[in-house]
Design a protein around this motif. Structure first.
Motif, PDB file in Angstrom:
ATOM      1  N   SER A 170     -13.715   8.033  10.780  1.00  0.00           N
ATOM      2  CA  SER A 170     -13.489   8.588   9.442  1.00  0.00           C
ATOM      3  C   SER A 170     -14.045   7.639   8.394  1.00  0.00           C
ATOM      4  CB  SER A 170     -11.997   8.839   9.189  1.00  0.00           C
ATOM      5  OG  SER A 170     -11.281   7.615   9.194  1.00  0.00           O
ATOM      6  N   ALA A 171     -14.362   8.182   7.251  1.00  0.00           N
ATOM      7  CA  ALA A 171     -14.868   7.400   6.134  1.00  0.00           C
ATOM      8  C   ALA A 171     -14.417   8.090   4.840  1.00  0.00           C
ATOM      9  CB  ALA A 171     -16.398   7.304   6.180  1.00  0.00           C
ATOM     10  N   PRO A 172     -14.162   7.303   3.786  1.00  0.00           N
ATOM     11  CA  PRO A 172     -14.282   5.845   3.704  1.00  0.00           C
ATOM     12  C   PRO A 172     -13.069   5.134   4.309  1.00  0.00           C
ATOM     13  CG  PRO A 172     -13.556   6.708   1.601  1.00  0.00           C
ATOM     14  CD  PRO A 172     -13.804   7.912   2.486  1.00  0.00           C
ATOM     15  N   SER A 173     -13.314   3.911   4.768  1.00  0.00           N
ATOM     16  CA  SER A 173     -12.251   3.045   5.278  1.00  0.00           C
ATOM     17  C   SER A 173     -12.545   1.616   4.819  1.00  0.00           C
ATOM     18  CB  SER A 173     -12.179   3.089   6.806  1.00  0.00           C
ATOM     19  OG  SER A 173     -11.874   4.385   7.270  1.00  0.00           O
ATOM     20  N   PHE A 174     -11.470   0.861   4.610  1.00  0.00           N
ATOM     21  CA  PHE A 174     -11.606  -0.535   4.175  1.00  0.00           C
ATOM     22  C   PHE A 174     -10.904  -1.435   5.191  1.00  0.00           C
ATOM     23  CE2 PHE A 174     -11.721   2.117   0.417  1.00  0.00           C
ATOM     24  CZ  PHE A 174     -12.781   1.609  -0.315  1.00  0.00           C
ATOM     25  N   ILE A 175     -11.601  -2.492   5.640  1.00  0.00           N
ATOM     26  CA  ILE A 175     -11.027  -3.449   6.577  1.00  0.00           C
ATOM     27  C   ILE A 175     -11.320  -4.862   6.088  1.00  0.00           C
ATOM     28  CG2 ILE A 175     -11.043  -4.329   8.940  1.00  0.00           C
ATOM     29  CD1 ILE A 175     -11.770  -1.609   9.936  1.00  0.00           C
ATOM     30  N   HIS A 176     -10.304  -5.698   6.171  1.00  0.00           N
ATOM     31  CA  HIS A 176     -10.465  -7.116   5.841  1.00  0.00           C
ATOM     32  C   HIS A 176     -10.625  -7.906   7.132  1.00  0.00           C
ATOM     33  CE1 HIS A 176      -8.323 -11.107   5.434  1.00  0.00           C
ATOM     34  NE2 HIS A 176      -9.385 -11.258   4.692  1.00  0.00           N
ATOM     35  N   PHE A 177     -11.713  -8.653   7.225  1.00  0.00           N
ATOM     36  CA  PHE A 177     -11.959  -9.505   8.383  1.00  0.00           C
ATOM     37  C   PHE A 177     -11.637 -10.943   7.968  1.00  0.00           C
ATOM     38  CE2 PHE A 177     -14.455  -5.747   9.049  1.00  0.00           C
ATOM     39  CZ  PHE A 177     -14.340  -5.497  10.414  1.00  0.00           C
ATOM     40  N   PRO A 178     -10.497 -11.475   8.433  1.00  0.00           N
ATOM     41  CA  PRO A 178     -10.054 -12.800   7.974  1.00  0.00           C
ATOM     42  C   PRO A 178     -10.959 -13.916   8.478  1.00  0.00           C
ATOM     43  CG  PRO A 178      -8.657 -12.017   9.755  1.00  0.00           C
ATOM     44  CD  PRO A 178      -9.578 -10.880   9.410  1.00  0.00           C
ATOM     45  N   ALA A 179     -10.832 -15.061   7.840  1.00  0.00           N
ATOM     46  CA  ALA A 179     -11.669 -16.201   8.214  1.00  0.00           C
ATOM     47  C   ALA A 179     -11.359 -16.677   9.625  1.00  0.00           C
ATOM     48  CB  ALA A 179     -11.473 -17.340   7.208  1.00  0.00           C
ATOM     49  N   LYS A 180     -10.087 -16.511  10.032  1.00  0.00           N
ATOM     50  CA  LYS A 180      -9.694 -16.933  11.370  1.00  0.00           C
ATOM     51  C   LYS A 180      -8.988 -15.779  12.074  1.00  0.00           C
ATOM     52  CE  LYS A 180      -9.110 -21.819  10.119  1.00  0.00           C
ATOM     53  NZ  LYS A 180      -8.159 -22.959  10.068  1.00  0.00           N
ATOM     54  N   GLY A 181      -9.324 -15.570  13.322  1.00  0.00           N
ATOM     55  CA  GLY A 181      -8.663 -14.551  14.110  1.00  0.00           C
ATOM     56  C   GLY A 181      -9.223 -13.157  13.867  1.00  0.00           C
ATOM     57  N   LYS A 182      -8.627 -12.201  14.572  1.00  0.00           N
ATOM     58  CA  LYS A 182      -9.051 -10.815  14.457  1.00  0.00           C
ATOM     59  C   LYS A 182      -8.234 -10.088  13.397  1.00  0.00           C
ATOM     60  CE  LYS A 182     -10.467 -10.473  19.325  1.00  0.00           C
ATOM     61  NZ  LYS A 182     -10.280  -9.728  20.596  1.00  0.00           N
ATOM     62  N   PRO A 183      -8.771  -8.994  12.857  1.00  0.00           N
ATOM     63  CA  PRO A 183      -8.010  -8.217  11.868  1.00  0.00           C
ATOM     64  C   PRO A 183      -6.716  -7.670  12.466  1.00  0.00           C
ATOM     65  CG  PRO A 183     -10.320  -7.580  11.855  1.00  0.00           C
ATOM     66  CD  PRO A 183     -10.122  -8.454  13.053  1.00  0.00           C
ATOM     67  N   LYS A 184      -5.648  -7.749  11.674  1.00  0.00           N
ATOM     68  CA  LYS A 184      -4.364  -7.187  12.070  1.00  0.00           C
ATOM     69  C   LYS A 184      -4.225  -5.785  11.479  1.00  0.00           C
ATOM     70  CE  LYS A 184      -2.313 -11.818  12.028  1.00  0.00           C
ATOM     71  NZ  LYS A 184      -1.269 -12.675  11.430  1.00  0.00           N
ATOM     72  N   LYS A 185      -3.134  -5.135  11.796  1.00  0.00           N
ATOM     73  CA  LYS A 185      -2.908  -3.784  11.275  1.00  0.00           C
ATOM     74  C   LYS A 185      -2.898  -3.777   9.762  1.00  0.00           C
ATOM     75  CE  LYS A 185       0.254   0.148  11.509  1.00  0.00           C
ATOM     76  NZ  LYS A 185       1.532   0.671  12.074  1.00  0.00           N
ATOM     77  N   SER A 186      -2.302  -4.813   9.151  1.00  0.00           N
ATOM     78  CA  SER A 186      -2.234  -4.892   7.691  1.00  0.00           C
ATOM     79  C   SER A 186      -3.576  -5.195   7.049  1.00  0.00           C
ATOM     80  CB  SER A 186      -1.211  -5.956   7.270  1.00  0.00           C
ATOM     81  OG  SER A 186      -1.502  -7.204   7.890  1.00  0.00           O
ATOM     82  N   ASP A 187      -4.587  -5.562   7.868  1.00  0.00           N
ATOM     83  CA  ASP A 187      -5.927  -5.798   7.332  1.00  0.00           C
ATOM     84  C   ASP A 187      -6.711  -4.502   7.168  1.00  0.00           C
ATOM     85  OD1 ASP A 187      -6.136  -8.675   6.991  1.00  0.00           O
ATOM     86  OD2 ASP A 187      -5.909  -8.790   9.163  1.00  0.00           O
ATOM     87  N   SER A 188      -6.138  -3.386   7.605  1.00  0.00           N
ATOM     88  CA  SER A 188      -6.743  -2.070   7.377  1.00  0.00           C
ATOM     89  C   SER A 188      -6.050  -1.436   6.182  1.00  0.00           C
ATOM     90  CB  SER A 188      -6.584  -1.185   8.614  1.00  0.00           C
ATOM     91  OG  SER A 188      -7.311  -1.712   9.706  1.00  0.00           O
ATOM     92  N   TYR A 189      -6.819  -1.075   5.196  1.00  0.00           N
ATOM     93  CA  TYR A 189      -6.278  -0.545   3.942  1.00  0.00           C
ATOM     94  C   TYR A 189      -5.782   0.879   4.140  1.00  0.00           C
ATOM     95  CZ  TYR A 189      -6.149   0.759  -1.018  1.00  0.00           C
ATOM     96  OH  TYR A 189      -5.768   1.198  -2.262  1.00  0.00           O
ATOM     97  N   GLU A 190      -4.569   1.169   3.642  1.00  0.00           N
ATOM     98  CA  GLU A 190      -3.981   2.503   3.768  1.00  0.00           C
ATOM     99  C   GLU A 190      -4.479   3.379   2.616  1.00  0.00           C
ATOM    100  OE1 GLU A 190       0.140   1.185   3.789  1.00  0.00           O
ATOM    101  OE2 GLU A 190       0.283   1.805   5.884  1.00  0.00           O
ATOM    102  N   LEU A 191      -5.658   3.913   2.807  1.00  0.00           N
ATOM    103  CA  LEU A 191      -6.308   4.685   1.751  1.00  0.00           C
ATOM    104  C   LEU A 191      -5.505   5.921   1.360  1.00  0.00           C
ATOM    105  CD1 LEU A 191      -8.856   5.115  -0.036  1.00  0.00           C
ATOM    106  CD2 LEU A 191      -9.812   6.430   1.860  1.00  0.00           C
ATOM    107  N   GLN A 192      -4.962   6.625   2.340  1.00  0.00           N
ATOM    108  CA  GLN A 192      -4.251   7.869   2.058  1.00  0.00           C
ATOM    109  C   GLN A 192      -2.967   7.627   1.288  1.00  0.00           C
ATOM    110  OE1 GLN A 192      -5.750  10.624   2.635  1.00  0.00           O
ATOM    111  NE2 GLN A 192      -7.425   9.687   3.752  1.00  0.00           N
ATOM    112  N   VAL A 193      -2.408   6.443   1.414  1.00  0.00           N
ATOM    113  CA  VAL A 193      -1.152   6.124   0.735  1.00  0.00           C
ATOM    114  C   VAL A 193      -1.397   5.513  -0.630  1.00  0.00           C
ATOM    115  CG1 VAL A 193       0.961   4.734   0.853  1.00  0.00           C
ATOM    116  CG2 VAL A 193       0.064   5.841   2.918  1.00  0.00           C
ATOM    117  N   ARG A 194      -2.346   4.588  -0.713  1.00  0.00           N
ATOM    118  CA  ARG A 194      -2.521   3.794  -1.929  1.00  0.00           C
ATOM    119  C   ARG A 194      -3.652   4.276  -2.830  1.00  0.00           C
ATOM    120  NH1 ARG A 194      -1.864  -2.446  -0.020  1.00  0.00           N
ATOM    121  NH2 ARG A 194      -1.660  -2.695  -2.282  1.00  0.00           N
TER     122      ARG A 194
END
Length: 304
Positions: free
Chosen positions: A104-128
């Motif tokens: 699906s698109a659009p989607s936003f993901i944050h890739f942190p400097a260390k480690g893999k993205p967590k669930k909270s690193d995916s932006y809840e577009l439908q909610v926010r």
């Protein structure tokens, strides 16, 4: 060697950011600058589908807000190489979509400097929603980088307000010898009713959160106008609720007129039947929307 490679990657990202606040990435750039170590910086990526053949109107709206956010960070005095903003278009990086199992698109993901993205690193577009201010809060939560969103000046609102005031002033001047309409209670009652309907339908929430007009499932192509969660809504949903509330209000007005007017009994009966029909039908539809959003809600009327 790792430090030299890291310096080259950061230098390249800074160079791209200097030209465009949002870096366009394909599969190769994504693997090199986001997936592969070393990396001491965060990357916020918008996965989108902006090509005309994709017919993703929401993608274009979200991209405009994303550009505002990225430019606000790029031209702020607090700008550093701690966070970079990028975008991956489906037609330029379909392999990245497949790699991340995204459909699906659009989607936003944050890739942190260390480690893999967590669930909270995916932006809840439908909610926010995708307003730049909401995205900035999310980025601040994930990276501790606070971005003050600066929007380009928009003169449409002030111009429309000035035009409206000029029209009202002109009408008042033309009728300066007969201003009895200002004391007409029906005019003020209608204006107050319109204001209440607009506010209760969720228009202010739309203005603050900036939700998409509707949602199109990229797999099935089905368009949803009613959000399935009680924590969010679409713009189309507020228009539907506004229409239904207006119809219920019209039904109540007809019932009141049928009971209090001096018209003949035949017309009053017609008004009564029409009023009852409007109230029953549209109130039932309102309850059905409520049931769809608040799962498990036990009450219904006419429609299950």
């Amino acid at each position: 060697m790792d430090q030299t490679l890291l310096s080259e990657k950061v230098g390249q990202l800074m160079d791209w950011t200097g030209k465009r606040a949002v870096i366009r990435m394909n599969g190769e750039k994504f693997r090199r600058f986001v997936k592969a170590p070393p990396r001491n910086y965060s990357v916020v990526i918008m996965f989108t589908a902006l090509q005309p053949q994709r017919q993703c109107g929401v993608c274009k709206q979200a991209d405009e807000e994303y550009q505002i956010l990225a430019n606000s960070w790029r031209y702020s005095s607090a700008f550093t190489n701690k966070v970079f903003f990028a975008t991956v278009d489906f037609d330029e990086g379909s392999d990245v979509f497949q790699m991340l199992n995204m459909n699906s698109a659009p989607s936003f993901i944050h890739f942190p400097a260390k480690g893999k993205p967590k669930k909270s690193d995916s932006y809840e577009l439908q909610v926010r929603g995708f307003a730049a201010e909401q995205l900035a809060r999310w980025v601040g939560d994930r990276t501790d980088v606070q971005i003050r969103v600066i929007r380009p000046p928009n003169y449409a609102g002030p111009l429309m307000l000035g035009f409206l005031l000029a029209v009202i002033g002109g009408l008042a001047y033309l009728r300066r010898n007969n201003l009895e309409f200002l004391y007409n209670k029906n005019v003020w009652a209608f204006s107050a009713l319109c204001f209440c309907l607009i506010m209760t339908s969720g228009q202010m929430w739309n203005h603050i959160r900036g939700p998409p007009y509707a949602h199109k499932n990229p797999t099935t192509g089905q368009v949803s106008y009613i959000h399935g969660s009680s924590q969010a809504q679409f713009v189309a949903e507020t228009h539907i609720v506004l229409l239904f509330n207006s119809a219920v209000t019209m039904g109540m007005v007809l019932l009141h007129e049928a009971a209090t007017s001096d018209m003949d009994i035949g017309k009053r009966k017609i008004m009564c039947v029409a009023g009852i029909g409007l109230v029953m039908l549209f109130f039932s539809w309102l309850l059905s929307i409520f049931r769809a959003k608040y799962h498990g809600y036990p009450y219904s009327f006419l429609l299950s």
